[in-house]
Scaffold this active site. Structure first.
Site, PDB file in Angstrom:
ATOM      1  N   HIS A 147      59.806  64.525  70.855  1.00  0.00           N
ATOM      2  CA  HIS A 147      59.708  63.898  71.890  1.00  0.00           C
ATOM      3  C   HIS A 147      59.096  62.599  71.264  1.00  0.00           C
ATOM      4  O   HIS A 147      58.692  61.344  71.975  1.00  0.00           O
ATOM      5  CB  HIS A 147      58.381  64.057  73.039  1.00  0.00           C
ATOM      6  N   HIS A 173      53.678  59.258  64.035  1.00  0.00           N
ATOM      7  CA  HIS A 173      54.810  59.074  64.999  1.00  0.00           C
ATOM      8  C   HIS A 173      54.427  58.288  65.557  1.00  0.00           C
ATOM      9  O   HIS A 173      53.679  57.061  65.419  1.00  0.00           O
ATOM     10  CB  HIS A 173      54.799  60.388  65.459  1.00  0.00           C
ATOM     11  N   HIS A 222      54.787  55.951  69.688  1.00  0.00           N
ATOM     12  CA  HIS A 222      54.624  56.053  71.134  1.00  0.00           C
ATOM     13  C   HIS A 222      55.491  54.852  72.070  1.00  0.00           C
ATOM     14  O   HIS A 222      54.889  54.073  71.223  1.00  0.00           O
ATOM     15  CB  HIS A 222      53.481  56.613  72.150  1.00  0.00           C
ATOM     16  N   GLU A 226      51.054  53.983  74.084  1.00  0.00           N
ATOM     17  CA  GLU A 226      49.357  54.603  74.176  1.00  0.00           C
ATOM     18  C   GLU A 226      48.150  54.303  75.427  1.00  0.00           C
ATOM     19  O   GLU A 226      47.577  53.934  76.622  1.00  0.00           O
ATOM     20  CB  GLU A 226      49.076  56.395  74.151  1.00  0.00           C
ATOM     21  N   HIS A 284      50.721  56.529  65.804  1.00  0.00           N
ATOM     22  CA  HIS A 284      50.102  57.015  65.581  1.00  0.00           C
ATOM     23  C   HIS A 284      49.496  57.914  64.089  1.00  0.00           C
ATOM     24  O   HIS A 284      50.803  59.097  63.929  1.00  0.00           O
ATOM     25  CB  HIS A 284      49.494  58.665  66.671  1.00  0.00           C
ATOM     26  N   THR A 323      47.685  63.171  72.797  1.00  0.00           N
ATOM     27  CA  THR A 323      47.921  63.004  73.996  1.00  0.00           C
ATOM     28  C   THR A 323      49.346  63.710  74.394  1.00  0.00           C
ATOM     29  O   THR A 323      49.700  63.257  75.477  1.00  0.00           O
ATOM     30  CB  THR A 323      48.393  61.295  73.758  1.00  0.00           C
TER      31      THR A 323
END
Length: 237
Positions: free
Chosen positions: A78, A102, A104, A108, A121, A186
């Site tokens: 993901h 990682h 996103h 976020e 993050h 998250t």
């Protein structure tokens, strides 16, 4: 007063998080995620006017050491994730070790309602199991050599985990001011009592590099969560 989870509870949370990472998450139906949810979830909108200044006697600085570290870039199901455990950090006077970072898309957290194309993050863990996440915003601009190294490694796996080195400093902003609050993971199990340090100064990468991440995950950001009166602290840096 900050509530501390037991080491055992955090270990269980981390185990569940690793298990969750092995399967794809449906970001279009986040309400179906199976997790224990409470009133201190992440991410949130960072409303800068609501932030309280950090106390002058508070050990507020973020200090990083051993930033050039061996790393392996993986697709965890993901997110694009970089696994490394050499980098050390002193966060508000306490010692942490970087477990992984990682990305996103899109960001976020938001800053006064604004999303950035990407958010990184950097997940740090203390010896007692406590988690602290340093969130970095990425915006379109000049190309970033360290970002390109990550994308190249993801595209051309060598089969030798940990054989590549990355200069993590190139992924962090020069200005280390931050907004701090207590939140959660998250992704499931959405465990709370996670320390968040959101750096508002963005790091640039080229649009082509942004597209390289988006090609893997176009929408892997959790929806914004209510702040529910949680304190938001601002440290200028």
């Amino acid at each position: 007063m900050v509530r501390f989870l037991t080491i055992a509870a955090l270990s269980l949370a981390l185990t569940a998080a690793v298990q969750a990472a092995d399967s794809k998450l449906d970001y279009d139906h986040q309400e179906q995620w199976k997790a224990a949810r409470d009133t201190a979830q992440s991410p949130i909108d960072i409303v800068t006017a609501d932030a309280l200044p950090a106390g002058k006697d508070e050990p507020a600085a973020l200090q990083f050491d051993h930033l050039r570290a061996p790393a392996e870039v993986v697709d965890n199901g993901h997110a694009v994730e970089v696994e490394t455990n050499t980098t050390q950090a002193t966060i508000r006077g306490r010692h942490f070790t970087l477990a992984q970072f990682h990305f996103h898309a899109r960001s976020e957290h938001t800053l006064d309602g604004r999303h950035f194309p990407l958010e990184g993050h950097f997940v740090f863990k203390a010896q007692d199991g406590r988690l602290a996440v340093v969130a970095v915003m990425y915006d379109s601009g000049a190309a970033n050599a360290q970002v390109q190294a990550l994308l190249d490694d993801l595209s051309h796996k060598t089969g030798h985990p940990g054989s590549d080195e990355i200069d993590i400093n190139g992924l962090l902003p020069a200005k280390r001011g931050y907004y701090h609050y207590l939140g959660s993971l998250t992704t499931p199990p959405l465990t709370e009592n996670v320390e968040w340090y959101v750096l508002p100064a963005p790091v640039t990468m080229s649009q082509r590099q942004i597209d390289g991440f988006v090609a893997h995950y176009r929408h892997n950001n959790r929806n914004l969560q209510p702040r529910n009166g949680r304190p938001l602290i601002h440290y200028e840096g």
